[in-house]
Write an enzyme that holds these catalytic residues in place. Sequence first.
Site, PDB file in Angstrom:
ATOM      1  N   LYS B 100     -14.534  48.920  25.923  1.00 53.48           N
ATOM      2  CA  LYS B 100     -13.608  49.817  25.255  1.00 53.48           C
ATOM      3  C   LYS B 100     -12.593  48.926  24.551  1.00 53.48           C
ATOM      4  CE  LYS B 100     -10.114  53.261  25.639  1.00 53.48           C
ATOM      5  NZ  LYS B 100      -8.996  53.710  26.472  1.00 53.48           N
ATOM      6  N   ALA B 187      -6.506  59.298  25.178  1.00 52.02           N
ATOM      7  CA  ALA B 187      -5.054  59.155  25.136  1.00 52.02           C
ATOM      8  C   ALA B 187      -4.346  60.434  24.736  1.00 52.02           C
ATOM      9  CB  ALA B 187      -4.610  58.037  24.190  1.00 52.02           C
TER      10      ALA B 187
END
Lengths: 68, 273
Positions: B100, B187
């Site tokens: 990631k 997020a």
Amino acid sequence: MIVMVNGERREVPAEATVANLVEELSGPPRGVAVAIDGEVVPRGQWAATPLPEGARVEVVAAIQGGSH
Amino acid sequence: MAAQDTHLVIADRQFRSRLMLGTGGFRSHEALADALSTSGAEICTVALRRLDPSARGSILDVLQAASVQILPNTAGCFTARDAVITAQLAREAFETDWIKLEVIGDDRTLLPDAPELLVAAEQLIDEGFIVLPYTTDDPVLARRLEDLGCAAVMPLGSPIGSGMGIRNPYNISIMVERASVPVVLDAGVGTASDGALAMELGCDAVLAASAISRAEDPVAMARAIRLSVEAGWLARAAGRIPRRLYAEASTPEEGLPEFDEQPGAGMTPRGHA
């Protein structure tokens, strides 16, 4: 001889290898990786890679981390 | 095949769960293990930091016991160079090519640094990594990342840890419409409704970290967000009704009985729906 391990001075034997250092620091090296002077040392080469005098060694391991 | 039966596919790997768990912020490995089990997540992020010789147990024990796909991140990297080296370290540490990719451009907002992100993504893809970049909600940047060969794109809903949900759902919709790789909302998730909205907008998966780990009751929140992601996925597949400014009666007007006006009665039938 002196090397810098994770930002701290450390005395190691003159012929010490990456494998020796990791063993000393962590025991079984699960989830551990090593870079010397900004270059990653593949696990398979740890035993054959001597620590250069004055090298900056980073030894990292897994921690909990989502983002940042 | 019914849409709810299809799996999430990233880089030829299949997953039943569409919720990914960020492992940061849990009080202990035990707390993580409990929330992980309840969340049903099959992909978990981990970070790398300098080895702490006094650390008790390893997060790897928790993740391997749960048989999840480990997704190392490059959290804390501010340059492409640092992110690339961190990814290389992660590959050695976790024996996975998955990464990631986070390249942060600013300390306070933790927003991605787009130019550095593109440089790092290109280099890592050249080196054979499966790259899942944390990106802004900019559909053009997402397209660029996809064109480079990223296996998925992970747009933010709002800044990391802010719990502000999805600030620009229209951008996420545009991204989803144009992307041919999975879009993972990453997020900003603060609570269950954010997970549902992401999926209703057409995202393929949601990553939740702080929303679960820092909730008063992480296990309960893991369950709530798991269900919301499932609900949102089902709702997207079910095809929602269009939004309208005015009412549209759900009961037919036809066959409505008529009542004679009684002078002075003062009552008229109302309410059609």
